[in-house]
Scaffold this active site. Structure first.
Site, PDB file in Angstrom:
ATOM      1  N   HIS A  44     -16.406  -8.624   4.966  1.00 23.79           N
ATOM      2  CA  HIS A  44     -15.687  -7.340   4.888  1.00 23.79           C
ATOM      3  C   HIS A  44     -15.218  -7.008   3.474  1.00 23.79           C
ATOM      4  O   HIS A  44     -14.379  -7.694   2.908  1.00 23.79           O
ATOM      5  CB  HIS A  44     -14.480  -7.348   5.826  1.00 23.79           C
ATOM      6  CG  HIS A  44     -14.031  -5.970   6.213  1.00 23.79           C
ATOM      7  ND1 HIS A  44     -14.582  -5.278   7.260  1.00 23.79           N
ATOM      8  CD2 HIS A  44     -13.111  -5.145   5.674  1.00 23.79           C
ATOM      9  CE1 HIS A  44     -14.015  -4.094   7.354  1.00 23.79           C
ATOM     10  NE2 HIS A  44     -13.119  -3.976   6.398  1.00 23.79           N
ATOM     11  N   ASP A  46     -14.285  -3.231   1.211  1.00 23.21           N
ATOM     12  CA  ASP A  46     -14.147  -1.775   1.342  1.00 23.21           C
ATOM     13  C   ASP A  46     -14.552  -0.994   0.101  1.00 23.21           C
ATOM     14  O   ASP A  46     -14.079   0.133  -0.092  1.00 23.21           O
ATOM     15  CB  ASP A  46     -12.700  -1.432   1.726  1.00 23.21           C
ATOM     16  CG  ASP A  46     -12.467  -1.588   3.216  1.00 23.21           C
ATOM     17  OD1 ASP A  46     -13.223  -0.978   3.996  1.00 23.21           O
ATOM     18  OD2 ASP A  46     -11.538  -2.316   3.617  1.00 23.21           O
ATOM     19  N   GLU A 148     -16.561  -0.189  10.640  1.00 21.28           N
ATOM     20  CA  GLU A 148     -15.220  -0.609  11.011  1.00 21.28           C
ATOM     21  C   GLU A 148     -14.518   0.457  11.846  1.00 21.28           C
ATOM     22  O   GLU A 148     -13.730   1.246  11.347  1.00 21.28           O
ATOM     23  CB  GLU A 148     -14.378  -0.938   9.770  1.00 21.28           C
ATOM     24  CG  GLU A 148     -13.030  -1.546  10.146  1.00 21.28           C
ATOM     25  CD  GLU A 148     -12.137  -1.838   8.972  1.00 21.28           C
ATOM     26  OE1 GLU A 148     -12.350  -1.246   7.893  1.00 21.28           O
ATOM     27  OE2 GLU A 148     -11.212  -2.646   9.133  1.00 21.28           O
ATOM     28  N   HIS A 175     -10.426   0.531  15.276  1.00 18.73           N
ATOM     29  CA  HIS A 175      -9.638   0.263  14.070  1.00 18.73           C
ATOM     30  C   HIS A 175      -8.182   0.200  14.519  1.00 18.73           C
ATOM     31  O   HIS A 175      -7.877  -0.477  15.496  1.00 18.73           O
ATOM     32  CB  HIS A 175      -9.907   1.295  12.962  1.00 18.73           C
ATOM     33  CG  HIS A 175      -9.283   0.892  11.666  1.00 18.73           C
ATOM     34  ND1 HIS A 175      -8.228   1.549  11.091  1.00 18.73           N
ATOM     35  CD2 HIS A 175      -9.540  -0.168  10.861  1.00 18.73           C
ATOM     36  CE1 HIS A 175      -7.864   0.915   9.983  1.00 18.73           C
ATOM     37  NE2 HIS A 175      -8.639  -0.122   9.818  1.00 18.73           N
ATOM     38  N   HIS A 216      -9.101  -6.261  14.725  1.00 23.47           N
ATOM     39  CA  HIS A 216      -8.360  -5.019  15.029  1.00 23.47           C
ATOM     40  C   HIS A 216      -8.168  -4.741  16.523  1.00 23.47           C
ATOM     41  O   HIS A 216      -7.357  -3.894  16.874  1.00 23.47           O
ATOM     42  CB  HIS A 216      -9.034  -3.775  14.411  1.00 23.47           C
ATOM     43  CG  HIS A 216      -8.787  -3.608  12.947  1.00 23.47           C
ATOM     44  ND1 HIS A 216      -7.563  -3.270  12.445  1.00 23.47           N
ATOM     45  CD2 HIS A 216      -9.608  -3.759  11.879  1.00 23.47           C
ATOM     46  CE1 HIS A 216      -7.635  -3.202  11.122  1.00 23.47           C
ATOM     47  NE2 HIS A 216      -8.865  -3.505  10.759  1.00 23.47           N
ATOM     48  N   HIS A 237     -12.638  -9.844   9.861  1.00 31.14           N
ATOM     49  CA  HIS A 237     -11.525 -10.092   8.925  1.00 31.14           C
ATOM     50  C   HIS A 237     -10.234 -10.253   9.724  1.00 31.14           C
ATOM     51  O   HIS A 237      -9.542  -9.281  10.008  1.00 31.14           O
ATOM     52  CB  HIS A 237     -11.412  -8.987   7.869  1.00 31.14           C
ATOM     53  CG  HIS A 237     -11.309  -7.582   8.411  1.00 31.14           C
ATOM     54  ND1 HIS A 237     -12.242  -7.021   9.235  1.00 31.14           N
ATOM     55  CD2 HIS A 237     -10.366  -6.618   8.233  1.00 31.14           C
ATOM     56  CE1 HIS A 237     -11.884  -5.780   9.535  1.00 31.14           C
ATOM     57  NE2 HIS A 237     -10.744  -5.517   8.942  1.00 31.14           N
ATOM     58  N   ASP A 344     -11.615  -8.998   3.071  1.00 28.88           N
ATOM     59  CA  ASP A 344     -11.093  -7.635   3.193  1.00 28.88           C
ATOM     60  C   ASP A 344     -10.468  -7.131   1.900  1.00 28.88           C
ATOM     61  O   ASP A 344      -9.366  -6.580   1.911  1.00 28.88           O
ATOM     62  CB  ASP A 344     -10.105  -7.503   4.362  1.00 28.88           C
ATOM     63  CG  ASP A 344      -9.846  -6.037   4.735  1.00 28.88           C
ATOM     64  OD1 ASP A 344     -10.509  -5.155   4.176  1.00 28.88           O
ATOM     65  OD2 ASP A 344      -8.969  -5.786   5.583  1.00 28.88           O
TER      66      ASP A 344
HETATM   67 ZN   LIG Z   1      -9.598  -3.695   8.698  1.00 26.37          ZN
END
Ligand SMILES: [Zn+2]
Length: 405
Positions: A44, A46, A148, A175, A216, A237, A344
């Site tokens: 993960h 971003d 995600e 999420h 999540h 994550h 993450d």
């Molecule tokens: Zn997340």
């Protein structure tokens, strides 16, 4: 960036601690050598969202071949960290679901990832476990895509199939928000897990050869997905509730289901989900917010007041040792075959990640800490990437008999 006095005080206070965490040079060198062989797979990151926030995702004029400390990844720093394969996150705010813009925004993210991967000779899109190993052997960084948030399929298995076609290899079922078909960890418990449609999403993921990602989601959703899935699941994550009882983390009864399922919990480095001192701090923050709301009408003034409170009451942080504690705990309850890495990284990292693991160059420091704790080289290879590759091959194999036109 200007440093506030409170933050400066925190840095000064934590400096001796950070120093105490420095591993000895021999352990660090061994950790680096092991990651060379692994490969290190992080599930993960971003960067795509950061690129969209930066300038709408325009890559012209952006040279990721040189270091960009203002971004959460670039080629030189990924190399320094020993990363062999990276899942890039396709993420859009679940709030977009209210205005039916989730799919549109998801496609913007896919577009950025695909252009990003094509723009760099050091990167190549991987669709299979074999691809990851082949690309890694060629000296490049295998790039994969994780979606995600189930809100982005907008209730459509057709969209899910197109996401798979575009290269997505996992779907995080929710999420932050509960969906019409799945409960999130951080929102209301509406369905006690998955609805019938939610179960059909899991079955479609199995059929496509895409991981069901349970980061999540609520504990009930985890249990439902593990009951329905015919392939190993991942937590792309997450952490262990046995160390930090945050609702985002995985409870022990779910960890205990992993040996039978074959799934892998990829441990994240976000201080909020790592530090055992986090829940108590969150409680004090909630109380501070309530107190502000009682005396102020304006939500903006409440936010400003809360920001001041946070400066005066900094988050307890989190350490490399605490991330290793999560790995210890998952090994104890689920076993060494069910732990991986999903850091993450999503911003500059200086305030969000635990001390010592603030950017993608730092993975070897965590692995040095595991060596210090007596983990074997074989254990480290498994955590770095071999558990993920094994689960991915099992997932691909489970899809074969389910395939249909
Ligand atoms: Zn997340």
């Amino acid at each position: 960036m200007m440093m506030t006095r409170a933050l400066l005080a925190l840095c000064v206070l934590s400096a001796p601690l950070a120093h105490a965490q420095e591993p000895d040079a021999a352990l660090l060198a061994r950790a680096r050598a092991i990651l060379e062989r692994a490969p290190l797979i992080d599930t993960h990151n971003d960067l795509p969202s950061m690129l969209i926030e930066r300038n709408g995702g325009d890559l012209a004029g952006l040279d990721l071949g040189v270091a960009h400390p203002e971004l959460c990844a670039d080629i030189p720093r990924l190399r320094e960290g020993g990363v062999g394969a990276q899942y890039w996150s396709v993420y859009t705010d679940a709030g977009n679901a209210r205005t039916n813009r989730s799919l549109h925004e998801a496609l913007r993210e896919f577009d950025v990832v695909l252009r990003l991967v094509r723009s760099r000779p050091e990167l190549e899109l991987a669709r299979t476990a074999d691809d990851i190993e082949r690309i890694r052997r060629s000296g490049r960084i295998a790039s994969l895509i994780g979606v995600e948030g189930g809100h982005m399929i907008e209730g459509s298995l057709e969209v899910l199939r197109i996401f798979h076609e575009l290269g997505a290899r996992y779907l995080t079922l929710t999420h932050w928000n509960t969906l019409e078909w799945a409960d999130a960890a951080t929102d209301r418990n509406e369905h006690e897990g998955l609805t019938e449609f939610g179960e059909s999403v899991v079955r479609e993921l199995n059929r496509l050869g895409m991981f069901v990602d349970l980061s999540h989601v609520s504990a009930d959703t985890m249990r439902d997905a593990l009951r329905v899935s015919r392939a190993p699941v991942i937590f792309s994550h997450s952490g262990a509730r046995g160390v930090d009882p945050h609702v985002r983390n995985v409870p022990d009864d779910v960890l205990a289901l992993l040996p039978k399922n074959g799934g892998v919990v990829h441990v994240n480095f976000i201080k909020e989900f790592v530090s055992p001192a986090d829940p108590e701090w969150q409680k004090r923050k909630t109380a501070a917010r309530e107190e502000l709301r009682a005396s102020l009408d304006d939500e903006k003034a409440v936010d400003a007041g809360l920001a001041a409170w946070e400066k005066a009451n900094p988050h307890p942080g989190g350490t490399i040792a605490e991330v290793a504690d999560h790995i210890d705990h998952i090994r104890k309850v689920a076993g060494i075959d069910h732990v991986g890495i999903g850091a993450d990284f999503y911003d500059k990292g200086t305030t969000s990640m635990v001390r010592g693991l603030q950017d993608v160059t730092r993975y070897p420091y965590l692995f040095a800490e595991l060596l210090r704790r007596g983990y074997s080289e074989d254990d480290l290879l498994k955590i770095a990437g071999r558990n993920h590759l094994r689960a991915m091959r099992q997932m691909e194999k489970a899809a074969e008999p389910l395939r249909r036109p």
